[in-house]
Design a protein around this motif. Sequence first.
Motif, PDB file in Angstrom:
ATOM      1  N   VAL A  84       0.853  -1.066   0.172  1.00 58.86           N
ATOM      2  CA  VAL A  84      -0.030  -0.029  -0.019  1.00 58.86           C
ATOM      3  C   VAL A  84       0.771   0.917   0.068  1.00 58.86           C
ATOM      4  O   VAL A  84       0.831   2.162  -0.803  1.00 58.86           O
ATOM      5  N   THR A  85       1.785   1.138   0.572  1.00 58.23           N
ATOM      6  CA  THR A  85       2.700   2.339   0.789  1.00 58.23           C
ATOM      7  C   THR A  85       3.577   2.651  -0.473  1.00 58.23           C
ATOM      8  O   THR A  85       3.455   3.876  -1.162  1.00 58.23           O
ATOM      9  N   HIS A  86       3.972   1.763  -1.138  1.00 59.03           N
ATOM     10  CA  HIS A  86       4.395   1.809  -2.533  1.00 59.03           C
ATOM     11  C   HIS A  86       3.585   2.018  -3.663  1.00 59.03           C
ATOM     12  O   HIS A  86       3.809   2.951  -4.463  1.00 59.03           O
ATOM     13  N   SER A  87       2.483   1.562  -3.390  1.00 57.61           N
ATOM     14  CA  SER A  87       1.374   1.835  -4.469  1.00 57.61           C
ATOM     15  C   SER A  87       0.771   3.364  -4.349  1.00 57.61           C
ATOM     16  O   SER A  87       0.410   4.267  -5.107  1.00 57.61           O
ATOM     17  N   GLU A  88       0.806   3.874  -3.001  1.00 56.62           N
ATOM     18  CA  GLU A  88       0.587   5.366  -2.766  1.00 56.62           C
ATOM     19  C   GLU A  88       1.576   6.149  -3.209  1.00 56.62           C
ATOM     20  O   GLU A  88       1.182   7.328  -3.799  1.00 56.62           O
ATOM     21  N   ARG A  89       2.713   5.789  -3.061  1.00 57.11           N
ATOM     22  CA  ARG A  89       3.914   6.770  -3.565  1.00 57.11           C
ATOM     23  C   ARG A  89       3.858   6.557  -5.193  1.00 57.11           C
ATOM     24  O   ARG A  89       3.964   7.791  -5.631  1.00 57.11           O
ATOM     25  N   LEU A  90       3.537   5.624  -5.894  1.00 59.44           N
ATOM     26  CA  LEU A  90       3.271   5.515  -7.303  1.00 59.44           C
ATOM     27  C   LEU A  90       2.018   6.530  -7.570  1.00 59.44           C
ATOM     28  O   LEU A  90       2.375   7.237  -8.697  1.00 59.44           O
ATOM     29  N   MET A  91       0.989   6.613  -6.903  1.00 63.39           N
ATOM     30  CA  MET A  91      -0.262   7.223  -7.258  1.00 63.39           C
ATOM     31  C   MET A  91       0.257   8.756  -7.092  1.00 63.39           C
ATOM     32  O   MET A  91      -0.299   9.670  -8.027  1.00 63.39           O
ATOM     33  N   TYR A  92       0.718   9.054  -6.085  1.00 61.38           N
ATOM     34  CA  TYR A  92       1.370  10.549  -5.973  1.00 61.38           C
ATOM     35  C   TYR A  92       2.268  11.047  -6.774  1.00 61.38           C
ATOM     36  O   TYR A  92       2.225  11.990  -7.599  1.00 61.38           O
ATOM     37  N   GLY A  93       3.218  10.178  -7.537  1.00 56.13           N
ATOM     38  CA  GLY A  93       4.024  10.289  -8.593  1.00 56.13           C
ATOM     39  C   GLY A  93       3.257  10.401  -9.859  1.00 56.13           C
ATOM     40  O   GLY A  93       3.702  11.471 -10.587  1.00 56.13           O
ATOM     41  N   LEU A  94       2.275   9.712 -10.023  1.00 55.12           N
ATOM     42  CA  LEU A  94       1.535   9.937 -11.319  1.00 55.12           C
ATOM     43  C   LEU A  94       0.627  11.058 -11.362  1.00 55.12           C
ATOM     44  O   LEU A  94       0.368  11.910 -12.239  1.00 55.12           O
TER      45      LEU A  94
END
Length: 188
Positions: A84-94
Amino acid sequence: MTAPQRFAVRSRILHWVTAIGVFSALLIGFAMVNSVGSYAALVAVHMSIGVTILAVTVVRLVNRRIAHPPAWPPTVGRLEGRIVTHSERLMYGLLLTQPLVGWAMVSAAGRPAIAFGVHLPAIAPFNASVYFVLRQTHSVLAYLLVAVIAAHVCAVLLHTLTLRDRMFSRMWFGRSQHAPATTSEGPS
């Protein structure tokens, strides 16, 4: 079961403003690709929403430093928490990258980037090859954003509906305490 800890009100507001903005931008973006008559109007709205998403995401990142998220419910394991932490970072990056790529794409096309009627400075050189690459990138990022959002929504629904840990209520605005179940046997 006790009510789960909730995100700060500011965090919840920023989350839902972002969600509405992203949904609107994606919907308009997919519609304008297939629209001829109202293309210019849709582009203007799409760019304004994109700039808003960019600004709100920057505010969200600052807010994240100030207002830390609540602890995970016990149903979230260590591995799932990392995912979840990594996917959240990916979402913020996107959410940061997608509007910037769109802005650069418009600049590379030689058109003025206009948000809310304000001409924004060009952030890429006028160049057909650069435009082509940015156009393809903007499309790929849109589909990637849809996939990441779908995974996010599915995870929240899994927790809320299957595990019944009220994950959704951490980010919603309803009452903070879980109301006890009441039974009704008809009119009083």
